[in-house]
Each structure stands twice: as structure tokens, then as C-alpha cells.
Design a protein around this motif. Structure first.
Motif, PDB file in Angstrom:
ATOM      1  N   GLN A  93     -28.597 -20.287 -11.689  1.00 38.99           N
ATOM      2  CA  GLN A  93     -27.517 -20.246 -12.770  1.00 38.99           C
ATOM      3  C   GLN A  93     -27.713 -19.251 -13.757  1.00 38.99           C
ATOM      4  OE1 GLN A  93     -25.705 -23.835 -14.314  1.00 38.99           O
ATOM      5  NE2 GLN A  93     -23.903 -23.217 -13.801  1.00 38.99           N
ATOM      6  N   ASP A 147     -27.003 -17.526 -17.505  1.00 39.37           N
ATOM      7  CA  ASP A 147     -26.553 -18.023 -18.857  1.00 39.37           C
ATOM      8  C   ASP A 147     -25.084 -17.289 -18.973  1.00 39.37           C
ATOM      9  OD1 ASP A 147     -25.870 -17.902 -21.718  1.00 39.37           O
ATOM     10  OD2 ASP A 147     -28.083 -18.066 -22.069  1.00 39.37           O
ATOM     11  N   PRO A 148     -24.208 -18.192 -19.364  1.00 41.61           N
ATOM     12  CA  PRO A 148     -22.977 -17.916 -19.436  1.00 41.61           C
ATOM     13  C   PRO A 148     -22.535 -16.671 -20.418  1.00 41.61           C
ATOM     14  CG  PRO A 148     -22.942 -20.108 -19.770  1.00 41.61           C
ATOM     15  CD  PRO A 148     -24.301 -19.709 -19.972  1.00 41.61           C
ATOM     16  N   ASP A 149     -23.510 -16.537 -21.426  1.00 47.62           N
ATOM     17  CA  ASP A 149     -23.433 -15.555 -22.269  1.00 47.62           C
ATOM     18  C   ASP A 149     -23.498 -13.925 -21.707  1.00 47.62           C
ATOM     19  OD1 ASP A 149     -22.902 -17.312 -24.456  1.00 47.62           O
ATOM     20  OD2 ASP A 149     -24.820 -17.597 -25.154  1.00 47.62           O
ATOM     21  N   THR A 150     -24.245 -14.076 -20.501  1.00 47.94           N
ATOM     22  CA  THR A 150     -24.525 -12.616 -20.183  1.00 47.94           C
ATOM     23  C   THR A 150     -23.485 -12.041 -19.520  1.00 47.94           C
ATOM     24  OG1 THR A 150     -25.166 -13.697 -17.686  1.00 47.94           O
ATOM     25  CG2 THR A 150     -26.735 -13.409 -19.367  1.00 47.94           C
ATOM     26  N   HIS A 151     -22.320 -12.956 -19.031  1.00 51.45           N
ATOM     27  CA  HIS A 151     -21.140 -12.134 -18.768  1.00 51.45           C
ATOM     28  C   HIS A 151     -21.465 -11.469 -17.364  1.00 51.45           C
ATOM     29  CE1 HIS A 151     -18.899 -12.851 -22.474  1.00 51.45           C
ATOM     30  NE2 HIS A 151     -19.940 -12.661 -22.962  1.00 51.45           N
ATOM     31  N   SER A 199     -15.274 -19.894  -6.639  1.00 55.84           N
ATOM     32  CA  SER A 199     -15.910 -20.901  -7.528  1.00 55.84           C
ATOM     33  C   SER A 199     -15.982 -22.091  -6.443  1.00 55.84           C
ATOM     34  CB  SER A 199     -15.348 -21.182  -8.587  1.00 55.84           C
ATOM     35  OG  SER A 199     -15.723 -22.727  -9.131  1.00 55.84           O
ATOM     36  N   LYS A 240     -17.655 -25.559  -7.432  1.00 52.03           N
ATOM     37  CA  LYS A 240     -18.302 -26.368  -8.296  1.00 52.03           C
ATOM     38  C   LYS A 240     -18.751 -27.653  -7.764  1.00 52.03           C
ATOM     39  CE  LYS A 240     -18.229 -23.509 -11.916  1.00 52.03           C
ATOM     40  NZ  LYS A 240     -19.361 -23.007 -12.618  1.00 52.03           N
ATOM     41  N   GLU A 279     -19.657 -19.004  -7.510  1.00 44.24           N
ATOM     42  CA  GLU A 279     -20.309 -19.765  -8.714  1.00 44.24           C
ATOM     43  C   GLU A 279     -20.568 -21.225  -8.171  1.00 44.24           C
ATOM     44  OE1 GLU A 279     -19.712 -19.324 -13.070  1.00 44.24           O
ATOM     45  OE2 GLU A 279     -18.122 -17.674 -12.504  1.00 44.24           O
ATOM     46  N   TRP A 307     -31.169 -12.229 -14.315  1.00 46.41           N
ATOM     47  CA  TRP A 307     -31.165 -13.871 -14.565  1.00 46.41           C
ATOM     48  C   TRP A 307     -31.976 -14.631 -13.467  1.00 46.41           C
ATOM     49  CZ3 TRP A 307     -26.532 -11.880 -12.385  1.00 46.41           C
ATOM     50  CH2 TRP A 307     -26.203 -12.202 -11.188  1.00 46.41           C
TER      51      TRP A 307
END
Length: 459
Positions: free
Chosen positions: A52, A54-58, A109, A111, A158, A403
């Protein structure tokens, strides 16, 4: 698992970046007999499972931006397959128009799915829900959709704790060697954030396959009837719901043992059996042993072979296009089972060796006189045939988008049938994984065959 919900978040078209000049870079690629041979083939589909991000990587916007740069280098993928019907003689011709139309990109997605659901399925088979993580299910090169559709498509799904990047590509345009060269380039651009002109310069211009057989006029014209997919495909063993998928892993130690055993069973002059040939022969013998075929039955083994360095003069190793040949070994069940691993491996070795410049050119010359297009899931697929695609030499696990490297590789729907084997490198150096498609009856026997399981492990 219960019913897996796959939610499509967005669909878009990614085009080559602004440096692509549609007028000066627009190339028309004429198709060779070997390209046209794959007109009825479904898009080859593969997928990589990643940790997974990091969400901040866009990461979705980064993937699309870097893909745009990669398509500027590998511009044929961003083109379209064009069909021209010649009504006066009932023929059709095809070419690839490198018009920069772009490629499909789906963001989805799921999930409810975790990495362990993919890697450790409860029943030991490749899970059924995985098919929904691929973007080109049922797309065939010569179908109307295949002609108007992008020549390569992506779906980024995702998961609960990871990401699956699935892709499908038109085999007419590229083979596995060319595809993985593109994918390696894309991941490197994304990893380094190399969207500027300075970074682009480190990638050499694409070398298109320059080969075309002397004496053959192009575009090649083929009967329109040969370009149309029959409405009623013949259902054979393993192409219905009875087909199941399982992955068998040969560790580097397993591979070394089988290679040594195979070479030890043949004469000194023949001791050049490769790792893949030894593993393939091992799979072939085990499948036939568990297939309940009569001793007189004729059986075939087919292996896709890269022809770039086998032509005279040879092509550049990295040239882009579809340059594979089908090496076919034929024997009987009795002969197979009366001989050992070395004998079976030697049959594969000999047929690979027969893929020469002369053979390839003869095939092309004869094909033009009487075009014949393979129907992967039709009459050519039978319970007596084993086909190996892909290669453990492809750089699958070096693809890091920023990532982390892939955790696993999987094959998707497309050109699948009983006896189809897809070979990959394993995560660990020297390992080979075989994604196996077999009828449920044969796979069940194979999975409990002590002799077979002695030299591998089930993933």
C-alpha cells in the motif's frame, strides 16, 4: 470470499505528453505475417500486486503523469489498430496508426480484499475475483472493440492493504519482451519523478522493428472472413467453468536439481538443456501422466520463442514489436511416459533450436499465400496440448513506482485454456513460478501427485 465489490472510481484516457508531435511523430506500422497471425487473440493480461502506498504520495496522479511520459517514448501503444476493407476483392488489411490517441486508465477500489486474499486463497486456487482487476477482459485484436480500443489498457485497483496494477495489451503490437521494456521504463520514470526534459534524455529513442520479409508486398491483404471471430466458438476441455488456476513455485534449488537431472539423462553432446526447458518438461510430463489419455494419443508442447537474435541479420535486442515464434514439439503419450525427464526436455530443446531465420522466413512466405489466423480458445486448443508463454527472464520484480517492489505477479483472463502455462521469475533470485490453467479433473490429480510435488511447492 463472498462476492467482491469492485467500485470504479474513474475512467480516463492518458495520452503522450506535450512533447509528442502528432504530425512529425505519427508513424504507420505495417504488420508482418506473424503479427496478423494473432488477429483473433485476446489481449494478453498480466498484473502486479504491490504494498500500500502512502496516501500523501498521490500515487494515481503520479502514475498517470509518468505514464504520459512513457507513452511519449513507447508511442505505438498510444496509437490505434486500423482495419481497411477492400470491397473489390473481399480482403482486409491492417496497420497501426501511431496517432497519439492514448490508452485507457481505470482507477478502481476493492476495499474488502486484502493482500492475503490474493496470496493465500482458502482453496489454494487463484481466486475468481482477480479477473475483475483486469481492464481488457474479452477484448480481441480484430473485434470492433479491439480496433477502436486502446492498444494497451490499465486498471489500478486499491485493496484494503495494497494495490493491484492490472494491464492488457494487443499482442499484434508488442510481445512480452517489448511490453516489459515499456513497463520497466514507466516504473523508473515514476520512481524518479522524471517528468522533465532532462530526465527524458536518459531514455534512448524507441527502436522499431525494422524487419519485413523481402518479396512480400504490404499492407498484406487477407480474406475478410479470416479477420472475423466466429460467433460460435468451439468449447473444449478446460475452456468452460471446469478450468481452474493454480501457481506452482520452483525454488532455485528445485530448478538446479531438475536442470542437472535433465542434462544427466541425455548424451554429452546434448547437455545444453536450460532451466526453463527442464521445468517445462517436468510440468509437461506430469500433466500428461494425470490426463488419462490413451497411449497412442498424439500430444504437443508449444513454447513462445524470441526471434530477434535468430534472424539473419539479427535485430536489435531491444527493438519494439511482436517478434515471437511458436516452437512445437510433438510425440505420443506412450513415448513420453516410456522416457524420462531428460528425453522430454531434449524434445523441447530441439524444437527451440529449430526456430531459425530460414524457418521463420519460410513460415512468413507460406502464410501470405494462405493466411491462417489462430483462434486461441477454439479448435487449436485441445486437451492434448501444453503451451508455455512469458519468460522467467523478464524483469518483473524490479518495477518500483516509488512505494515498494511487487509482492506477486498474476496472469489475467485472455487466451486461457487447458494446458496453458505462464512462466515468471519468482520473488527470490533463481526461482521460477508457473501460473497453470488446467481442467479441474487434471489439476486435482496433479495437486495430489507425490512424484510431481517432490520438486516444487504450491503457492
Amino acid at each position: 470470499m463472498g462476492d467482491v465489490v469492485v467500485e470504479v472510481i474513474s475512467k480516463s484516457i492518458v495520452r503522450p505528453d506535450e512533447s509528442y508531435n502528432e504530425e512529425s511523430d505519427r508513424v504507420k506500422i505495417h504488420l508482418t505475417p506473424w503479427d496478423l497471425f494473432f488477429l483473433r487473440a485476446e489481449y494478453a493480461q498480466r498484473g502486479l500486486l504491490f504494498p500500500q502506498p502512502d496516501p500523501d504520495t498521490h500515487f494515481i496522479s503520479r502514475l498517470k503523469s509518468s505514464l504520459s511520459v512513457a507513452l511519449n517514448i513507447f508511442y505505438p501503444f498510444a496509437g490505434r489498430l486500423v482495419k481497411i476493407e477492400n470491397q473489390h476483392d473481399g480482403t482486409a488489411s491492417f496497420h497501426v496508426d501511431c496517432d497519439g490517441s492514448g490508452v485507457r486508465f481505470v482507477h478502481a477500489s476493492a476495499k474488502s480484499v486484502s493482500l492475503s486474499d490474493v496470496l493465500e486463497p482458502a482453496d489454494g486456487h487463484v481466486p475468481e475475483f482477480l479477473k475483475r482487476f483486469f481492464p481488457a477482459n474479452g477484448v480481441t485484436s480484430c473485434d470492433c472493440e479491439g480496433i477502436s480500443d486502446s492498444l494497451i489498457a490499465f486498471q489500478v485497483t486499491e485493496l484494503k492493504d495494497g494495490v493491484f496494477i492490472g494491464f492488457g495489451y494487443n499482442h499484434i503490437v508488442a510481445d512480452g519482451t517489448s511490453f516489459w521494456s515499456f513497463f520497466n521504463t514507466w516504473s523508473e520514470i515514476c520512481f524518479h519523478g522524471g517528468f522533465d526534459s532532462d530526465h527524458r534524455r536518459k531514455f534512448p529513442p524507441l527502436v522499431l522493428r525494422g524487419w519485413f520479409l523481402d518479396g512480400i508486398e504490404y499492407p498484406i491483404r487477407i480474406p475478410i472472413s479470416e479477420t472475423e471471430t466466429p460467433p460460435n466458438r468451439v468449447v473444449v476441455l478446460g475452456t468452460s467453468s471446469s478450468l481452474q488456476e493454480k501457481i506452482f513455485r520452483f525454488t532455485s534449488r528445485n530448478v538446479s536439481e531438475l536442470k542437472e537431472k535433465a542434462n544427466g539423462e541425455v548424451s554429452a553432446d546434448d547437455r545444453r538443456i536450460s532451466s526453463l526447458q527442464a521445468v517445462s518438461a517436468y510440468m509437461w510430463r506430469a500433466i500428461i501422466r494425470n490426463s488419462e489419455l490413451s497411449p497412442e494419443e498424439v500430444i504437443c508442447f508449444k513454447l513462445l520463442v524470441d526471434m530477434r537474435q535468430r534472424l539473419n541479420p539479427p535485430l536489435e535486442k531491444e527493438c519494439f514489436g511482436n517478434m515471437v515464434g511458436f516452437a512445437t514439439a510433438t510425440t505420443t503419450v506412450r513415448e513420453m511416459l516410456n522416457n524420462g525427464l531428460g528425453w522430454a526436455a531434449l524434445q523441447i530443446n530441439k524444437t527451440v533450436g529449430s526456430q531459425t531465420n530460414e524457418m521463420f522466413r519460410e513460415f512468413a512466405a507460406n502464410w501470405v499465400k494462405k493466411p491462417s489466423i489462430i483462434l486461441m480458445n477454439g479448435n487449436e486448443a485441445s486437451s492434448n496440448s501444453v503451451v508455455v508463454a512469458s519468460s522467467p527472464r523478464f524483469n518483473v520484480y524490479g518495477n518500483d513506482f516509488g512505494w515498494g517492489k511487487p509482492i506477486a505477479v498474476r496472469a489475467g483472463p485472455g487466451n486461457t485454456r487447458h494446458g496453458k502455462l505462464i512462466a515468471y521469475p519468482g520473488v527470490d533470485q533463481g526461482d521460477i513460478e508457473i501460473h497453470t490453467y488446467l481442467s479441474s479433473a487434471v489439476l486435482e490429480k496433479l495437486s495430489t501427485d507425490a512424484e510431481f510435488l517432490k520438486h516444487l511447492c504450491v503457492v
